[in-house]
Design an enzyme around this catalytic site. Structure first.
Site, PDB file in Angstrom:
ATOM      1  CG  ASP A  90      -2.267   0.606   0.922  1.00 37.12           C
ATOM      2  OD1 ASP A  90      -2.323   1.818   0.654  1.00 37.12           O
ATOM      3  OD2 ASP A  90      -3.268  -0.138   0.920  1.00 37.12           O
ATOM      4  CB  SER A  98      -6.424   2.180  -0.144  1.00 35.86           C
ATOM      5  OG  SER A  98      -5.155   2.683   0.208  1.00 35.86           O
ATOM      6  CG  ASP A 106      -6.456  12.879   1.264  1.00 39.38           C
ATOM      7  OD1 ASP A 106      -5.564  12.027   1.377  1.00 39.38           O
ATOM      8  OD2 ASP A 106      -7.632  12.684   1.625  1.00 39.38           O
ATOM      9  NE  ARG A 117     -10.739   6.441   1.110  1.00 37.70           N
ATOM     10  CZ  ARG A 117      -9.421   6.573   1.170  1.00 37.70           C
ATOM     11  NH1 ARG A 117      -8.808   7.411   0.363  1.00 37.70           N
ATOM     12  NH2 ARG A 117      -8.712   5.889   2.043  1.00 37.70           N
ATOM     13  CE  LYS A 138      -4.227   1.434   3.849  1.00 37.53           C
ATOM     14  NZ  LYS A 138      -4.799   2.406   2.894  1.00 37.53           N
ATOM     15  CG  ASP A 179      -1.585   4.739   2.102  1.00 39.54           C
ATOM     16  OD1 ASP A 179      -1.269   5.757   1.462  1.00 39.54           O
ATOM     17  OD2 ASP A 179      -2.754   4.519   2.475  1.00 39.54           O
ATOM     18  CG  HIS A 217      -1.682   8.932   4.609  1.00 41.24           C
ATOM     19  ND1 HIS A 217      -1.815   9.837   3.579  1.00 41.24           N
ATOM     20  CD2 HIS A 217      -2.373   7.824   4.219  1.00 41.24           C
ATOM     21  CE1 HIS A 217      -2.551   9.309   2.616  1.00 41.24           C
ATOM     22  NE2 HIS A 217      -2.893   8.090   2.974  1.00 41.24           N
ATOM     23  CG  ASP A 223      -3.036   0.624  -2.660  1.00 42.58           C
ATOM     24  OD1 ASP A 223      -1.827   0.953  -2.604  1.00 42.58           O
ATOM     25  OD2 ASP A 223      -3.789   0.688  -1.661  1.00 42.58           O
ATOM     26  CG  HIS A 224      -2.489   4.564  -3.476  1.00 47.04           C
ATOM     27  ND1 HIS A 224      -1.624   5.121  -2.567  1.00 47.04           N
ATOM     28  CD2 HIS A 224      -3.437   3.920  -2.746  1.00 47.04           C
ATOM     29  CE1 HIS A 224      -2.030   4.846  -1.332  1.00 47.04           C
ATOM     30  NE2 HIS A 224      -3.125   4.097  -1.413  1.00 47.04           N
ATOM     31  CG  HIS A 275      -2.905   8.418  -1.732  1.00 43.47           C
ATOM     32  ND1 HIS A 275      -4.198   7.948  -1.877  1.00 43.47           N
ATOM     33  CD2 HIS A 275      -2.510   8.002  -0.497  1.00 43.47           C
ATOM     34  CE1 HIS A 275      -4.549   7.280  -0.806  1.00 43.47           C
ATOM     35  NE2 HIS A 275      -3.549   7.306   0.048  1.00 43.47           N
TER      36      HIS A 275
END
Length: 514
Positions: free
Chosen positions: A28, A81, A171, A286, A361, A430, A434, A471-472, A501
């Site tokens: 991730d 994700s 974000d 989301r 996750k 991930d 963050h 996933d990213h 991300h």
């Protein structure tokens, strides 16, 4: 094969050998970017992933994990994700949440649907409350969608509107909350000029107020409930701009973790608690960080915290956040219909599956992988294992997270030979990325690499096949860049740490034992 020509039967792959255990490892937040000291994957000791990169060219390639490649509206939309695991699990591109909402707003169909009709029943005598992330990050919500919803709701009968804002800083850059609040206040001022009683009623940082997920910390949701529903919070201000500016004066302040606040009138009375007869919309598109507040707003039988007062409201989500739970019952935009996911194909073909990750996750290798569907397709063919995530701390405090435990579970599942597919998500890159803690993210990447090695060693022992992908992006670029690609600096000459991300491609490795 049915009369329609559809069949669940999977044909044998022309090259991959049959009857081999397959491990699918999702790293991730693990993208590919230019090597420098802000690329934590490059800085970290990652011998396993490095060895994969040096493999034969036919065994790996870079793939896009953002924008239209995964069903998002534009190439400027970062992957996430949920979208990533939808695409991985479906093996096809579906229009995703943001794109669905964009279409519904642009076409006006959102105001013709049953969800909007349901909340509109409260417009004559009640207040419309809008709860969500105030940001243009495009991962959970977008400011322009909120602006269109405010405009459309007022044009369709909403006379009294209250917005409950959650500041971002994850974000988007930390500190941008002030600008977003000022923009929203300006929009609400224009609505008031048209006779609509529109104000911001409460707020707080996304990671401290309302937006918890996977039932990790119900206290986060309770703080939101207290401010939004009960009108209670430790901080009270007469305007939201004043609130955010004042709270950010704390030297340790961060948009993600701003404490809850409520807006009060001159007499000290909250301007917008949620009351009987009101309508409520959670406007994030989301799902993951809206499920818990949706349960608190909708469930009659609820025991996660004392709600004190439970108003009789008409509640709708921007989307339905959990299709299996039918949560919420009412929603403004129909969710994407993801059918015939890989997981469903596997059980129809007698393929036994094991899926594992830690709490933060776990839903990604199950719910999102399976097309936004809770539970098993066939419990006799599948086993899902959730390892509890660390609670009560930020992930940079324990950057190794549960990578080792996840890898051990996967190793044991592989060596047991009970399963044909073993899939895991390693969250470190991930979740630690963050936090913006570069040193901790380096540690996180090393831990993830060690976990990959354990899984691949097990696959080697059984002569299996592995797929290692992501996933990213996230951990591969931890600073905001200027137009020339150099790290951007703030007014004090310090680098601007990137906690979001990225738009970078991700690796996809495939190999099997001869």
């Amino acid at each position: 094969m049915s009369s329609s020509g559809f069949s669940w039967k999977l044909e044998d792959h022309p090259k991959l050998p049959k009857g081999k255990t397959v491990a699918v490892v999702v790293l991730d937040g693990w993208g590919e970017a230019n090597p420098d000291k802000y690329n934590c994957i490059h800085v970290a000791e990652t011998p396993t992933m490095d060895s994969l990169k040096k493999g034969a060219p036919e065994k790996w390639r870079l793939v896009r994990a953002h924008g239209t490649a995964v069903g998002l509206p534009t190439e400027d939309d970062m992957g996430n994700s949920e979208v990533g695991h939808n695409a991985l699990g479906a093996g096809r591109i579906y229009a995703q949440g943001a794109k669905l909402v964009d279409f519904a707003l642009a076409s006006g169909k959102i105001y013709e649907g049953e969800g909007f009709k349901y909340i509109k029943e409260c417009f004559d005598k009640g207040t419309l409350h809008l709860i969500g992330l105030l940001s243009d990050g495009g991962v959970h919500s977008r400011l322009d969608q909120l602006q269109l919803l405010l405009k459309g709701a007022s044009e369709n009968g909403a006379k009294r509107i209250r917005v409950h804002v959650l500041t971002d800083g994850r974000d988007v850059l930390d500190g941008t909350s002030v600008g977003f609040v000022e923009t929203l206040e300006n929009d609400l001022s224009k609505l008031r000029e048209k006779g609509v009683d529109a104000q911001i009623a409460s707020g707080g940082g996304r990671m401290y107020v309302t937006m918890d997920r996977y039932e990790n910390d119900w206290g986060v949701v309770k703080r939101g409930w207290d401010a939004q529903v009960l009108g209670g919070a430790p901080h009270k201000f007469q305007t939201a701009v004043e609130a955010v500016k004042k709270l950010r004066e704390d030297p340790n302040a961060n948009d993600q973790y701003l404490p809850p606040f409520v807006i009060v009138d001159e007499s000290g009375k909250p301007v917008g608690p949620i009351l009987d007869g009101d309508a409520v919309v959670t406007f994030n598109f989301r799902a993951d960080r809206m499920v818990m507040i949706a349960k608190a707003l909708e469930y009659e039988d609820f025991d996660k915290f004392d709600r004190v007062r439970v108003p009789k409201i008409h509640y709708a989500g921007m989307l339905q956040y959990d299709g299996e739970l039918k949560l919420p019952k009412h929603y403004l935009v129909d969710p994407p219909e993801i059918e015939r996911t890989s997981g469903e194909y596997l059980v129809h073909n007698g393929i036994r599956t094991f899926a594992c990750s830690e709490t933060v996750k776990f839903g990604h290798v199950t719910f999102f992988w399976n097309g936004n569907r809770s539970g098993y397709f066939d419990a006799s063919m599948e086993e899902y294992v959730e390892i509890p995530s660390d609670a009560g701390i930020t992930f940079n405090v324990q950057p190794k997270m549960k990578a080792l435990e996840i890898a051990e579970k996967a190793r044991d599942a592989i060596l047991s030979r009970k399963f044909d597919q073993v899939r895991v998500n390693l969250p470190n890159g991930d979740m630690v990325g963050h936090t913006g803690d570069i040193e901790a993210t380096v540690v996180a990447c090393k831990a993830a690499d060690e976990a990959v090695k354990m899984i691949l060693d097990a696959i080697e022992q059984v002569g299996g096949i592995y797929v290692v992908t992501a996933d990213h992006g996230n951990a591969e670029d931890m600073v905001k860049r200027n137009k020339s690609g150099q790290p951007a600096l703030d007014k004090n000459g310090n680098i601007q740490v990137l906690t979001s991300h990225t738009l970078q491609p991700v690796w996809n490795f495939l190999s099997f034992s001869s």
